[in-house]
Design an enzyme around this catalytic site. Structure first.
Site, mmCIF file in Angstrom:
data_model
loop_
_atom_site.group_PDB
_atom_site.id
_atom_site.type_symbol
_atom_site.label_atom_id
_atom_site.label_comp_id
_atom_site.label_asym_id
_atom_site.label_seq_id
_atom_site.Cartn_x
_atom_site.Cartn_y
_atom_site.Cartn_z
ATOM 1 N N GLU A 195 -33.143 -0.422 -48.389
ATOM 2 C CA GLU A 195 -34.342 -0.934 -48.104
ATOM 3 C C GLU A 195 -34.877 0.086 -47.594
ATOM 4 O O GLU A 195 -36.311 0.065 -47.534
ATOM 5 C CB GLU A 195 -33.657 -1.743 -46.486
ATOM 6 N N GLY B 32 -48.628 18.294 -42.064
ATOM 7 C CA GLY B 32 -46.217 17.741 -42.089
ATOM 8 C C GLY B 32 -46.156 16.311 -43.401
ATOM 9 O O GLY B 32 -45.449 15.836 -43.274
ATOM 10 N N GLU C 195 -45.383 18.172 -48.824
ATOM 11 C CA GLU C 195 -44.452 19.131 -49.068
ATOM 12 C C GLU C 195 -45.257 20.256 -49.367
ATOM 13 O O GLU C 195 -45.806 20.142 -49.961
ATOM 14 C CB GLU C 195 -42.876 19.102 -50.066
ATOM 15 N N ASP D 181 -43.315 10.518 -57.343
ATOM 16 C CA ASP D 181 -42.251 9.888 -55.980
ATOM 17 C C ASP D 181 -42.301 8.255 -56.512
ATOM 18 O O ASP D 181 -41.800 7.012 -56.163
ATOM 19 C CB ASP D 181 -43.322 10.439 -54.587
ATOM 20 N N LYS E 242 -40.142 4.367 -57.027
ATOM 21 C CA LYS E 242 -40.351 3.070 -55.847
ATOM 22 C C LYS E 242 -40.634 1.855 -57.000
ATOM 23 O O LYS E 242 -40.261 1.177 -56.329
ATOM 24 C CB LYS E 242 -41.575 3.556 -55.298
#
Length: 424
Positions: free
Chosen positions: A126, A184, A187, A198, A202
């Site tokens: 998950e 933050g 990166e 990324d 997904k």
């Protein structure tokens, strides 16, 4: 009775998981029916500075040995190796695996699922998609009795934050990226986020679940947001759109269409209003209709929440019996090439400002089977006009052919931008 847990990785998420297992131990025992015993935390450097709440006696750099003595292995290392080898070792040892590693699953998911099925152990993930947002559970279990048609979503909080700052505060891409890094959200090396990798990992996982077909990150055509300017965003907003980096997986008559790219979303669409670093996924299903999942897509506490939900489920199955849903890849639908897909598009074209150009331009689309929804002229400067053409849903190859004709025409000064439109 206790369920022994090995935690591999003690970064932001791993630290949050370790602290929660300690702080909520009584609750977890009540939910599972057995104590969840953290038997070790695998790290690269046991002497590195740690949060004072982390029990240093649990730290070890012998991750393989730690894996061998656990009932549940939580893999939060990230990347491919040594995560891949350790997950396989855990499966060989009969341990339940809980992972948040989208890169690993998007590339090597099928081999991991096959190994788990052969060993009759569970794999939970998950946390691999959208942090605390329960979209994996929704697709694997809640929609198991339905037919999913489309999954479309904002799957990367960093890029959404950047585009949001560009839209609302007029920042340039570089300024918004620096702000994201300072806060933050991004990166030091933001490549995986801003170049779309990324989100591609997904949407590959979600497409596999939605369409019962093995989809790899290599199957997902991917474009990031580096080329998007504040001017692009302002122009889109003037036309009633927001620009979002969307991962999209759609069932077509001839297969599955996949993409990650900056996309125009009508301002009245639910994805248009997703702000900051939040994630949101819209699922269209035959029976359920439109469902929207929304929440924090990253960060220690939200991702740890997803990890721990999997730990509780996995531990409960070990104590009381039962198992997680297995991989279902029975459909084996073909993955379409980019030009085989279909969408509505918004095309900006610079043209010579003279009589008859509009007729020629629209004729190029009509000759290639592309229906036009709207044409708008935005400016004229030095005898050059900028036209914005929005199409109805059309085959990508047909739109590409029309653009090739336009680019060769004597009236054309350049095709400035072509962008997909979702939700028209």
């Amino acid at each position: 009775m206790s369920v022994k847990i090995a935690l591999l990785g003690c970064g932001t998420v791993g630290k949050a998981v370790a602290k929660a297992l300690k702080a909520q131990s009584k609750d977890f025992t009540a939910r599972v029916g057995a104590e969840l015993e953290l038997v070790g935390i695998g790290v690269r450097n046991v002497d590195a500075p740690r949060d004072p709440d982390i029990d240093r006696s649990l730290l070890t750099d012998d991750l393989e040995a730690l894996t061998a003595k656990a009932d549940i292995v939580i893999e939060l290392i990230g990347g491919i190796e040594p995560a891949r080898s350790l997950v396989h070792k855990a499966i060989e040892n009969g341990a339940t695996v809980v992972t948040g590693n989208k890169a690993l699953l998007a590339e090597y998911g099928p081999e991991i699922y096959e190994a788990a099925a052969k060993a009759d152990v569970d794999v939970y993930y998950e946390a691999a998609v959208a942090g605390a947002v329960p979209v994996v559970y929704g697709l694997r279990e809640s929609l198991a009795g339905d037919r999913v048609e489309t999954v479309a979503g904002i799957l990367n909080g960093t890029t959404n934050f950047i585009l949001d700052e560009m839209e609302n505060n007029g920042l340039s891409f570089d300024e918004a990226l620096k702000l994201a890094q300072d806060l933050g959200f991004a990166e030091a090396d933001p490549t995986a986020d801003v170049d779309g990798h990324d989100a591609a990992a997904k949407i590959a996982i979600l497409a596999s679940l939605a369409f019962h077909t093995r989809v790899s990150i290599k199957d997902v055509p991917t474009t990031g947001i580096r080329q998007i300017t504040a001017e692009n965003i302002a122009a889109a907003k003037a036309d009633g759109y927001a620009i979002k980096l969307l991962g999209i997986a759609s069932r077509r008559e001839n297969g599955i269409e996949l993409s990650v790219e900056p996309t125009l979303v009508p301002l009245d669409h639910p994805l248009a209003g997703v702000r900051g670093s939040f994630n949101s996924i819209v699922i269209e299903a035959t029976g359920a209709g439109r469902l929207m999942f929304y929440g924090r897509g990253a960060g220690g506490a939200p991702t740890a929440s997803a990890v721990l939900s999997d730990v509780v489920a996995g531990a409960s199955h070990r104590v009381h019996g039962g198992q997680a849903p297995r991989e279902l890849a029975y459909a084996d639908l073909p993955i379409l090439q980019p030009e085989e897909g279909e969408s509505s598009f918004r095309i900006e074209v610079a043209v010579t400002d003279r009589t008859g150009v509009l007729t020629q331009l629209t004729g190029a689309f009509a000759d290639n089977g592309v229906s036009i929804m709207a044409v708008r002229q935005t400016q004229i400067e030095d005898g050059v006009a900028k036209l914005i053409v929005t199409t109805h849903t059309a085959r990508t190859s047909s739109v590409k052919s029309a653009i090739e004709v336009i680019e060769k025409a004597d009236y054309a000064k350049g095709v400035l931008q072509v962008m997909r439109v979702e939700g028209n």
